[in-house]
Design a protein around this motif. Structure first.
Motif, PDB file in Angstrom:
ATOM      1  N   LEU A  30      18.109  41.971 -61.326  1.00 17.11           N
ATOM      2  CA  LEU A  30      18.785  41.081 -62.166  1.00 17.11           C
ATOM      3  C   LEU A  30      19.595  41.769 -63.275  1.00 17.11           C
ATOM      4  O   LEU A  30      20.941  41.235 -63.317  1.00 17.11           O
ATOM      5  CB  LEU A  30      17.875  39.951 -62.618  1.00 17.11           C
ATOM      6  CG  LEU A  30      18.521  38.759 -63.457  1.00 17.11           C
ATOM      7  CD1 LEU A  30      19.491  38.094 -62.689  1.00 17.11           C
ATOM      8  CD2 LEU A  30      17.452  38.016 -63.928  1.00 17.11           C
ATOM      9  N   ARG A  31      19.180  42.548 -64.011  1.00 15.25           N
ATOM     10  CA  ARG A  31      19.711  43.082 -65.135  1.00 15.25           C
ATOM     11  C   ARG A  31      20.916  43.841 -64.828  1.00 15.25           C
ATOM     12  O   ARG A  31      22.069  43.840 -65.314  1.00 15.25           O
ATOM     13  CB  ARG A  31      18.889  44.083 -65.974  1.00 15.25           C
ATOM     14  CG  ARG A  31      19.511  45.008 -66.984  1.00 15.25           C
ATOM     15  CD  ARG A  31      20.015  43.925 -68.270  1.00 15.25           C
ATOM     16  NE  ARG A  31      18.912  43.408 -69.248  1.00 15.25           N
ATOM     17  CZ  ARG A  31      19.115  42.741 -70.222  1.00 15.25           C
ATOM     18  NH1 ARG A  31      20.281  42.233 -70.287  1.00 15.25           N
ATOM     19  NH2 ARG A  31      18.103  42.471 -71.016  1.00 15.25           N
ATOM     20  N   THR A  34      23.742  41.404 -63.363  1.00 12.88           N
ATOM     21  CA  THR A  34      24.281  40.685 -64.504  1.00 12.88           C
ATOM     22  C   THR A  34      25.250  41.694 -65.451  1.00 12.88           C
ATOM     23  O   THR A  34      26.557  41.584 -65.829  1.00 12.88           O
ATOM     24  CB  THR A  34      23.343  40.114 -65.335  1.00 12.88           C
ATOM     25  OG1 THR A  34      22.553  41.301 -66.071  1.00 12.88           O
ATOM     26  CG2 THR A  34      22.567  39.017 -64.762  1.00 12.88           C
ATOM     27  N   LEU A  39      28.058  39.533 -67.080  1.00 14.47           N
ATOM     28  CA  LEU A  39      27.568  38.328 -67.657  1.00 14.47           C
ATOM     29  C   LEU A  39      26.761  38.372 -69.096  1.00 14.47           C
ATOM     30  O   LEU A  39      26.229  39.506 -69.341  1.00 14.47           O
ATOM     31  CB  LEU A  39      26.356  37.651 -66.689  1.00 14.47           C
ATOM     32  CG  LEU A  39      26.934  37.179 -65.310  1.00 14.47           C
ATOM     33  CD1 LEU A  39      25.811  36.636 -64.535  1.00 14.47           C
ATOM     34  CD2 LEU A  39      28.270  36.301 -65.406  1.00 14.47           C
ATOM     35  N   MET A  43      23.103  34.245 -70.535  1.00 10.68           N
ATOM     36  CA  MET A  43      23.058  34.058 -68.800  1.00 10.68           C
ATOM     37  C   MET A  43      21.797  34.859 -68.392  1.00 10.68           C
ATOM     38  O   MET A  43      21.222  34.446 -67.300  1.00 10.68           O
ATOM     39  CB  MET A  43      24.313  34.258 -68.173  1.00 10.68           C
ATOM     40  CG  MET A  43      24.241  33.898 -66.622  1.00 10.68           C
ATOM     41  SD  MET A  43      23.957  32.392 -66.406  1.00 10.68           S
ATOM     42  CE  MET A  43      25.617  31.343 -66.829  1.00 10.68           C
ATOM     43  N   TYR A  44      21.705  36.005 -68.679  1.00  6.72           N
ATOM     44  CA  TYR A  44      20.555  37.059 -68.034  1.00  6.72           C
ATOM     45  C   TYR A  44      19.343  36.241 -68.374  1.00  6.72           C
ATOM     46  O   TYR A  44      18.613  35.920 -67.400  1.00  6.72           O
ATOM     47  CB  TYR A  44      20.744  38.412 -68.835  1.00  6.72           C
ATOM     48  CG  TYR A  44      19.483  38.958 -68.345  1.00  6.72           C
ATOM     49  CD1 TYR A  44      19.279  39.627 -67.297  1.00  6.72           C
ATOM     50  CD2 TYR A  44      18.558  39.267 -69.565  1.00  6.72           C
ATOM     51  CE1 TYR A  44      17.861  40.161 -66.715  1.00  6.72           C
ATOM     52  CE2 TYR A  44      17.252  39.813 -68.993  1.00  6.72           C
ATOM     53  CZ  TYR A  44      17.133  40.541 -67.872  1.00  6.72           C
ATOM     54  OH  TYR A  44      15.918  40.758 -67.491  1.00  6.72           O
ATOM     55  N   LEU A  47      18.771  33.149 -66.237  1.00  9.29           N
ATOM     56  CA  LEU A  47      18.422  33.551 -64.721  1.00  9.29           C
ATOM     57  C   LEU A  47      17.132  34.106 -64.639  1.00  9.29           C
ATOM     58  O   LEU A  47      16.481  34.210 -63.513  1.00  9.29           O
ATOM     59  CB  LEU A  47      19.546  34.311 -64.236  1.00  9.29           C
ATOM     60  CG  LEU A  47      21.006  33.689 -64.195  1.00  9.29           C
ATOM     61  CD1 LEU A  47      22.132  34.671 -63.749  1.00  9.29           C
ATOM     62  CD2 LEU A  47      20.920  32.578 -63.192  1.00  9.29           C
ATOM     63  N   VAL A 417      23.471  36.664 -57.318  1.00  5.19           N
ATOM     64  CA  VAL A 417      23.478  35.993 -58.854  1.00  5.19           C
ATOM     65  C   VAL A 417      24.670  35.710 -59.331  1.00  5.19           C
ATOM     66  O   VAL A 417      24.714  34.562 -60.015  1.00  5.19           O
ATOM     67  CB  VAL A 417      22.967  37.396 -59.715  1.00  5.19           C
ATOM     68  CG1 VAL A 417      23.223  37.229 -61.011  1.00  5.19           C
ATOM     69  CG2 VAL A 417      21.665  37.979 -59.276  1.00  5.19           C
ATOM     70  N   ALA A 421      24.993  32.079 -61.101  1.00  7.25           N
ATOM     71  CA  ALA A 421      25.524  31.903 -62.606  1.00  7.25           C
ATOM     72  C   ALA A 421      26.856  31.022 -62.466  1.00  7.25           C
ATOM     73  O   ALA A 421      26.630  30.231 -63.493  1.00  7.25           O
ATOM     74  CB  ALA A 421      26.072  33.405 -62.918  1.00  7.25           C
TER      75      ALA A 421
END
Length: 431
Positions: A30-31, A34, A39, A43-44, A47, A417, A421
């Motif tokens: 995910l990191r 984003t 992002l 937002m991170y 999520l 993702v 977002a």
């Protein structure tokens, strides 16, 4: 804030627990996504944080009258794009970290495939092999009762996963319906046909794995005929995938499960092997092939390796042994970030889990739609719709990977993702 800071703390002895490793892998992916999308940190964090995490006590009265208590979980990671969707697994290693990671992957998977769902997952920390059928039913119904306020056709729709099946889903649907006072077929998916199940659901995940693999072969200019396949995990997904690969003219040379595996260079007779295992025999004892270990299977010189068992099987310790040209992830989270880096440096193409094993949730969606409309499609119609969903998602992933010089995993996560977002931005934050 780093991935390690956001992840729930664990004590030193538990740091290598499978669930914690899966959660860290999911946060790392995910990191990365984003960052590519640009992002911000808010937002991170939005999520990365599950919308709802539930831990419940699941008491079970055994046949001998003794009461045992197990831990059950249901995590709804994100509900911005629709109700939660995800399986329920019965496995002794299930914990809140593992279920959270699986729910997060389901969020990106549903978004990548264009399904109007958020991600969810559930589990009970138990080895069901020691249960009688009636004990398993009682366990399932009590677990369902405990999570009942949080599930339903408009809230969160469970489906089968590891060590659960259509009977499990029928029991869950019936428990929900009894409490509602009328039949609610859309409360679960993966049910028997007689209580609202869909044609084509049983082998959907396996079918999707093979569709993703065939598309990857086309992009790599490989003729599927005669291509060698090794499948790690000969359960619902792996056995079905082996059968579909054989139907496509591929040569399945090795399969394995928790007890070991078997190898035959000329190719295995998959129906015969399925019958052998169904008769209670082990893969390693199959007389028409050579016995191999799971580690040996992962290192075979084959065209396609399909890890289709549990998460975390490809690690920094064994990724360097992989000689397959391509990996198609039938399981959720089978490859650690460290293993991913090794495979990439070695030129191995990895078709990621959120694309490769999405066939199950696609046909679960089709089942849910049929339930809501009190309607049904034929197996051929379901398969055609599955092919369209898989082909569209695969096309998008390969296109973005080529355009941005990304791995397929990074491209798939950027799409998934990004969709979630964008939905958050469109809906805004209440209040």
């Amino acid at each position: 804030m780093t991935v390690e800071e956001l992840a729930p703390p664990v004590s030193a002895p538990d740091r290598a627990a499978p669930g914690a490793l899966a959660h860290r892998a999911a946060l790392s992916q995910l990191r990365d996504a984003t960052g590519i999308l640009g992002l911000d940190e808010g937002m991170y964090r939005l999520l990365a944080t599950p919308r709802r995490s539930l831990t419940v006590s699941v008491p079970l009265r055994r046949e001998n009258g003794r009461v045992e208590v197990y831990s059950g979980y249901r995590v709804q990671h994100n509900l911005t794009r629709g109700p939660g969707k995800g399986g329920v697994r019965f496995h002794p290693d299930s914990d809140i970290d593992e279920v959270t990671a699986l729910a997060m992957w389901m969020t990106w998977k549903c978004a990548l495939l264009g399904l109007p769902y958020g991600g969810a997952k559930g589990g009970i920390a138990i080895d069901p092999r020691g249960l009688t059928l009636s004990e398993k039913e009682r366990l399932t119904r009590r677990y369902t009762q405990e999570i009942l306020p949080f599930i339903g056709p408009d809230k969160d729709i469970p489906a089968p996963d590891v060590n659960t099946d259509e009977s499990t889903m029928a029991w869950m649907m019936d428990t929900y319906s009894v409490n509602a006072g009328y039949s609610v077929h859309g409360a679960t998916t993966g049910k028997p046909l007689t209580v609202g199940g869909s044609n084509g659901r049983a082998g959907a995940t396996s079918r999707g794995v093979v569709l993703a693999a065939l598309d990857a072969m086309r992009h790599s200019h490989l003729d599927p005929t005669g291509r060698t396949i090794a499948v790690q995990g000969f359960g619902k997904v792996g056995a079905g995938a082996a059968r579909f690969f054989a139907d496509e003219g591929c040569r399945v040379v090795a399969v394995s499960d928790i007890s070991g595996g078997c190898y035959r260079a000329a190719g295995l007779d998959i129906p015969e092997l399925e019958a052998w295992v169904a008769g209670g025999e082990s893969l390693a004892s199959y007389p028409n092939a050579d016995a191999i270990t799971n580690r040996e299977l992962l290192g075979l010189d084959v065209d396609v390796l399909v890890p289709a068992a549990m998460d975390g099987v490809l690690t920094a310790d064994n990724a360097g042994d992989v000689r397959a040209r391509m990996i198609v992830e039938g399981a959720n989270g089978p490859t650690s970030p460290e293993a991913d880096a090794i495979l990439q440096s070695n030129g191995v193409t990895v078709v990621p889990d959120i694309l490769a094993n999405a066939g199950g949730v696609v046909v679960s969606y089709l089942e849910w739609v049929q339930n809501l409309q009190a309607f049904s499609w034929t197996s051929a119609e379901v398969d055609r719709k599955l092919c369209v969903f898989m082909q569209n998602a695969s096309r998008s992933v390969w296109a973005l990977a080529g355009e941005k010089s990304l791995t397929l995993r990074r491209a798939a996560h950027v799409i998934g993702v990004g969709q979630v977002a964008e939905a958050h931005e469109a809906r805004g934050l209440f209040p």
